[in-house]
Design an enzyme around this catalytic site. Structure first.
Site, PDB file in Angstrom:
ATOM      1  N   GLY A  17       0.799  -1.219   0.000  1.00  9.82           N
ATOM      2  CA  GLY A  17       0.000   0.000   0.000  1.00  9.82           C
ATOM      3  C   GLY A  17       0.830   1.267   0.000  1.00  9.82           C
ATOM      4  O   GLY A  17       0.381   2.311   0.483  1.00  9.82           O
ATOM      5  N   LYS A  18       2.023   1.198  -0.580  1.00 12.51           N
ATOM      6  CA  LYS A  18       2.869   2.394  -0.658  1.00 12.51           C
ATOM      7  C   LYS A  18       2.188   3.477  -1.491  1.00 12.51           C
ATOM      8  O   LYS A  18       2.158   4.647  -1.117  1.00 12.51           O
ATOM      9  CB  LYS A  18       4.195   1.980  -1.306  1.00 12.51           C
ATOM     10  CG  LYS A  18       5.318   2.921  -1.112  1.00 12.51           C
ATOM     11  CD  LYS A  18       6.679   2.266  -1.399  1.00 12.51           C
ATOM     12  CE  LYS A  18       6.673   0.997  -2.188  1.00 12.51           C
ATOM     13  NZ  LYS A  18       7.008   1.135  -3.609  1.00 12.51           N
ATOM     14  N   ASP A  72      -0.616   3.334 -10.331  1.00 14.31           N
ATOM     15  CA  ASP A  72      -0.584   4.144  -9.107  1.00 14.31           C
ATOM     16  C   ASP A  72      -0.950   5.603  -9.397  1.00 14.31           C
ATOM     17  O   ASP A  72      -1.457   6.307  -8.529  1.00 14.31           O
ATOM     18  CB  ASP A  72       0.793   4.090  -8.439  1.00 14.31           C
ATOM     19  CG  ASP A  72       0.866   2.939  -7.429  1.00 14.31           C
ATOM     20  OD1 ASP A  72      -0.157   2.654  -6.785  1.00 14.31           O
ATOM     21  OD2 ASP A  72       1.942   2.334  -7.299  1.00 14.31           O
ATOM     22  N   ILE A 150      18.072  -4.849  -6.447  1.00 12.67           N
ATOM     23  CA  ILE A 150      19.242  -4.285  -7.116  1.00 12.67           C
ATOM     24  C   ILE A 150      18.828  -3.130  -8.023  1.00 12.67           C
ATOM     25  O   ILE A 150      19.446  -2.074  -8.066  1.00 12.67           O
ATOM     26  CB  ILE A 150      19.950  -5.370  -7.953  1.00 12.67           C
ATOM     27  CG1 ILE A 150      20.580  -6.405  -7.015  1.00 12.67           C
ATOM     28  CG2 ILE A 150      21.021  -4.757  -8.865  1.00 12.67           C
ATOM     29  CD1 ILE A 150      21.166  -7.600  -7.730  1.00 12.67           C
ATOM     30  N   LYS A 189       5.067  -9.249  14.086  1.00 12.18           N
ATOM     31  CA  LYS A 189       6.526  -9.260  14.148  1.00 12.18           C
ATOM     32  C   LYS A 189       7.135  -7.987  13.551  1.00 12.18           C
ATOM     33  O   LYS A 189       6.764  -7.573  12.448  1.00 12.18           O
ATOM     34  CB  LYS A 189       7.045 -10.478  13.368  1.00 12.18           C
ATOM     35  CG  LYS A 189       6.726 -11.793  14.066  1.00 12.18           C
ATOM     36  CD  LYS A 189       7.424 -11.817  15.411  1.00 12.18           C
ATOM     37  CE  LYS A 189       7.571 -13.185  16.004  1.00 12.18           C
ATOM     38  NZ  LYS A 189       8.160 -13.094  17.359  1.00 12.18           N
ATOM     39  N   THR A 190       8.062  -7.391  14.266  1.00 15.98           N
ATOM     40  CA  THR A 190       8.683  -6.149  13.785  1.00 15.98           C
ATOM     41  C   THR A 190      10.038  -6.401  13.111  1.00 15.98           C
ATOM     42  O   THR A 190      10.593  -5.505  12.488  1.00 15.98           O
ATOM     43  CB  THR A 190       8.939  -5.160  14.949  1.00 15.98           C
ATOM     44  OG1 THR A 190       9.844  -5.779  15.861  1.00 15.98           O
ATOM     45  CG2 THR A 190       7.654  -4.795  15.661  1.00 15.98           C
ATOM     46  N   CYS A 383     -13.829   1.924 -25.453  1.00 14.41           N
ATOM     47  CA  CYS A 383     -12.791   1.766 -26.469  1.00 14.41           C
ATOM     48  C   CYS A 383     -13.036   0.485 -27.269  1.00 14.41           C
ATOM     49  O   CYS A 383     -13.932   0.438 -28.095  1.00 14.41           O
ATOM     50  CB  CYS A 383     -11.419   1.832 -25.816  1.00 14.41           C
ATOM     51  SG  CYS A 383     -10.155   2.361 -26.979  1.00 14.41           S
ATOM     52  N   MET A 386     -16.566  -0.383 -27.349  1.00 14.24           N
ATOM     53  CA  MET A 386     -17.360   0.399 -28.300  1.00 14.24           C
ATOM     54  C   MET A 386     -17.186  -0.172 -29.702  1.00 14.24           C
ATOM     55  O   MET A 386     -18.136  -0.364 -30.459  1.00 14.24           O
ATOM     56  CB  MET A 386     -16.918   1.864 -28.248  1.00 14.24           C
ATOM     57  CG  MET A 386     -17.477   2.756 -29.313  1.00 14.24           C
ATOM     58  SD  MET A 386     -16.375   2.835 -30.765  1.00 14.24           S
ATOM     59  CE  MET A 386     -16.984   4.307 -31.564  1.00 14.24           C
ATOM     60  N   HIS A 509     -11.655   6.597 -22.982  1.00 13.44           N
ATOM     61  CA  HIS A 509     -11.707   5.887 -21.699  1.00 13.44           C
ATOM     62  C   HIS A 509     -12.224   6.811 -20.592  1.00 13.44           C
ATOM     63  O   HIS A 509     -11.416   7.449 -19.907  1.00 13.44           O
ATOM     64  CB  HIS A 509     -10.306   5.393 -21.322  1.00 13.44           C
ATOM     65  CG  HIS A 509      -9.793   4.326 -22.222  1.00 13.44           C
ATOM     66  ND1 HIS A 509      -9.991   2.988 -21.973  1.00 13.44           N
ATOM     67  CD2 HIS A 509      -9.117   4.392 -23.382  1.00 13.44           C
ATOM     68  CE1 HIS A 509      -9.448   2.274 -22.942  1.00 13.44           C
ATOM     69  NE2 HIS A 509      -8.906   3.107 -23.815  1.00 13.44           N
ATOM     70  N   GLU A 511     -13.151   6.077 -17.791  1.00 13.98           N
ATOM     71  CA  GLU A 511     -12.758   5.596 -16.455  1.00 13.98           C
ATOM     72  C   GLU A 511     -11.558   6.337 -15.877  1.00 13.98           C
ATOM     73  O   GLU A 511     -11.328   6.296 -14.678  1.00 13.98           O
ATOM     74  CB  GLU A 511     -12.486   4.085 -16.477  1.00 13.98           C
ATOM     75  CG  GLU A 511     -11.239   3.626 -17.233  1.00 13.98           C
ATOM     76  CD  GLU A 511     -11.476   3.310 -18.704  1.00 13.98           C
ATOM     77  OE1 GLU A 511     -12.427   3.880 -19.285  1.00 13.98           O
ATOM     78  OE2 GLU A 511     -10.711   2.525 -19.287  1.00 13.98           O
TER      79      GLU A 511
HETATM   80  N1  GLN Z   1      -7.364  -2.290 -29.777  1.00 12.89           N
HETATM   81  C1  GLN Z   1      -8.220  -1.186 -30.036  1.00 12.89           C
HETATM   82  C2  GLN Z   1      -7.488  -0.050 -30.725  1.00 12.89           C
HETATM   83  O1  GLN Z   1      -6.286  -0.021 -30.752  1.00 12.89           O
HETATM   84  C3  GLN Z   1      -8.855  -0.691 -28.755  1.00 12.89           C
HETATM   85  C4  GLN Z   1      -7.891  -0.057 -27.810  1.00 12.89           C
HETATM   86  C5  GLN Z   1      -8.404   0.045 -26.404  1.00 12.89           C
HETATM   87  O2  GLN Z   1      -9.388  -0.575 -26.037  1.00 12.89           O
HETATM   88  N2  GLN Z   1      -7.722   0.827 -25.577  1.00 12.89           N
HETATM   89  O3  GLN Z   1      -8.094   0.839 -31.256  1.00 12.89           O
END
Ligand code: GLN
Length: 553
Positions: A17-18, A72, A150, A189-190, A383, A386, A509, A511
């Site tokens: 969880g850094k 991250d 390393i 344990k520490t 993406c 779609m 995207h 998201e």
């Molecule tokens: N592979 C598809 C493209 O290159 C969709 C890419 C994706 O879903 N990020 O257009």
């Protein structure tokens, strides 16, 4: 004020969880009125994770400027509510590429190029440029991996040097470790933490603070022991007990007084009192019993949930905001191809097909889109999701199962999704997709514009293929609405089905821009549609945490 730097190192094991600790402390400092930015240092030799398999690395998180970065950075953006830039992710590969490029140009005038000082100087340059590029006053730098690896030594050596270059009063080291629990004796344990601090000291770094992650409560005696052996103040030993709810972490760290300690060390005063009202409300919401809506997430890396980190988080943000709980059924698209799991998809309240590359599992995803269309189940395609929604619709309307994307069938007679024109000459795979933020005009009268309540949006992209305009008219005539277009009208960015409660696909995207307190409008509309499908009443709450209104649909 001189820029302040907090360096996060990891001890004992990875995945403790850094990243979340860095993100959460970032939020604590932002709540006190400071501009913060976070930088992740990744020790691998790849230039960026863009070309790495999600099995190796999890999700690739894309920034506004098109940088393909470590997942991250998604935590940082969501927790701190900032927009980061490409300087916020550094890899060993980038550092070496830069130094070797200079060497080839002759910039070193005949010198011998060595890890110290040439590689470490380049690392230090890249760390100190974050403040300039982002106007951050406090820069949080997370070193990937675990002390003792390393490959991360040059990073740690650079941080050690930076403490001298920038001054003790401007730098702080936080070491994040793990306290194992021995079941037979019921003890934490520490010793592993002591060893990893010793290892850190042997390379010249004395941590100022130890964050000790544990699955069990940590008592006073353990804290005192850690303080003694790790040579840090008792106040600077911060137990971080595993929480089911990720968003509880900033509140937990707030309670431990970690921000006060950091500011004290930097000689800074908080500029404002933190206001956790909204955040607390969010966390309380997570712990409340809420009706569950089932979303089938059909992907090809589903056994590794990290591969869809932002998608999962966005679903949860939307659900939290609507006062419901999302249960994700992780469906492997190749299972659908083998005739398995289709019943789960058919029974889902919503179906989500996320992004992806390569032909494995494609027909399974197309089947998921078909199930959504024919069963009138709410669908969100991101993406690739779609593109396959378009392929499925084209196969249906053209009555020809050969319609495809040329990514999967180069010689299809109906290339409804095709390589973007500017991609034809590209031979290098790294960093060459259509990447980052682009504007998209929304078309009036669509579900999409109703969800966004805006006429133009800016969203993050990562793709090489696009909707083939040769099919725009015929597919639109058959009921595929083009609901988002690039401002020049050339590129189809969003599609939706006319004769369907909610079937929306985005070339971008969404998201990557969702926030816990500000769910992305399309995710919210999708989860709302799934709730309507399931007959679940939602209770959306306003982001300011004051007004609450019931949705009686
Ligand atoms: N592979 C598809 C493209 O290159 C969709 C890419 C994706 O879903 N990020 O257009």
């Amino acid at each position: 004020m001189p820029t302040k730097y907090i360096f996060y190192t990891g001890g004992v094991v990875s995945s403790v969880g850094k990243g979340v600790t860095a993100a959460a402390t970032g939020r604590l400092l932002k709540e006190r009125g400071f501009n913060v930015a976070v930088q992740k240092l990744d020790p691998y030799i790849n230039v960026d994770p863009g070309t790495m398999s999600p099995y190796q690395h999890g999700e690739v998180f894309v920034l506004d400027d098109g940088a393909e970065t470590d997942l991250d950075l998604g935590h940082y953006e969501r927790f701190i509510d900032v927009r980061l830039s490409k300087v916020c992710n550094m890899t060993t590969g980038q550092v070496y590429a830069e130094v070797i490029g200079k060497e080839r140009r002759g910039d070193f005038l005949g010198g011998t190029i060595q890890v110290i000082p040439h590689i470490t100087n380049e690392i230090k340059r890249r760390i100190t440029q974050v403040a300039k590029a982002t106007s951050a006053e406090i820069v949080l730098v997370e070193v990937g991996g675990t002390v003792g690896d390393i490959e991360s030594l040059p990073f740690l050596e650079s941080l050690r040097q930076l403490r001298g270059d920038l001054g003790r009063e401007n730098t702080l080291f936080i070491h994040v470790t793990w306290l194992p629990y021995i079941g037979a004796t019921g003890e934490l344990k520490t010793k592993p933490t002591q060893h990893s601090v010793a290892e850190l000291r042997s390379i010249g770094i004395n941590p100022d603070m130890v964050v000790a992650r544990s699955d069990y409560p940590v008592d006073r005696a353990i804290i005192d022991k850690l303080a003694l052996f790790c040579d840090v103040d008792k106040r600077a030993v911060v137990p971080m007990v595993t929480s089911k709810n990720l968003y509880a972490v900033p509140l937990m760290l707030e309670e431990k007084g970690i921000a006060e300690y950091i500011l004290e060390k930097f000689g800074l005063e908080a500029r404002k009192k933190p206001d956790w009202t909204e955040w607390k409300r969010l966390v309380a919401q997570v712990d409340k019993p809420r009706p569950s809506v089932r979303i089938a997430l059909v992907g090809k890396y589903v056994e590794l949930h990290d591969a869809y980190m932002s998608v999962r988080e966005s679903l949860h943000h939307a659900a939290l905001n609507l006062g419901v709980n999302v249960e994700i059924d992780w469906i492997h698209s190749t299972d659908l191809e083998r005739g398995k799991m289709l019943d789960v998809v058919q029974k889902a309240d919503g179906i989500l097909v996320p992004g992806g590359f390569g032909s494995r599992g494609i027909e399974g995803k197309i089947l998921a889109a078909r199930t959504a269309r024919t069963g009138k189940i709410p669908y969100l395609g991101l993406c690739l999701g779609m593109q396959l929604m378009v392929v499925e619709f084209a196969r249906h309307t053209l009555g020809d199962e050969t319609a495809n994307s040329t990514e999967f069938d180069r010689t299809t007679p109906h290339p409804v999704i095709d390589l973007m024109p500017d991609q034809h000459e590209i031979t290098d795979m790294g960093g060459t997709m259509r990447l980052g933020l682009y504007p998209c005009d929304l078309q009036p009268g669509t579900l999409t514009v109703a969800a966004y309540q805006q006429n133009q949006v800016q969203e993050r992209h990562r793709h090489r293929f696009e909707f083939n305009n040769a099919y725009r008219e015929s597919l639109a005539a058959a009921g595929l609405r083009i609901s988002g277009l690039s401002p020049d009208g050339r590129l189809v960015e969003i599609v939706e089905l006319a004769d369907h409660p909610f079937m929306v696909g985005t070339q971008f995207h969404p998201e990557f821009l969702s926030r816990p307190n500000r769910p992305h409008p399309l995710f919210k509309a999708f989860v709302q549609a799934a709730c309507d499908q399931a007959g679940i009443k939602t209770h959306p709450f306003e982001a300011n945490g004051v007004k609450e209104k019931a949705n009686n649909k």
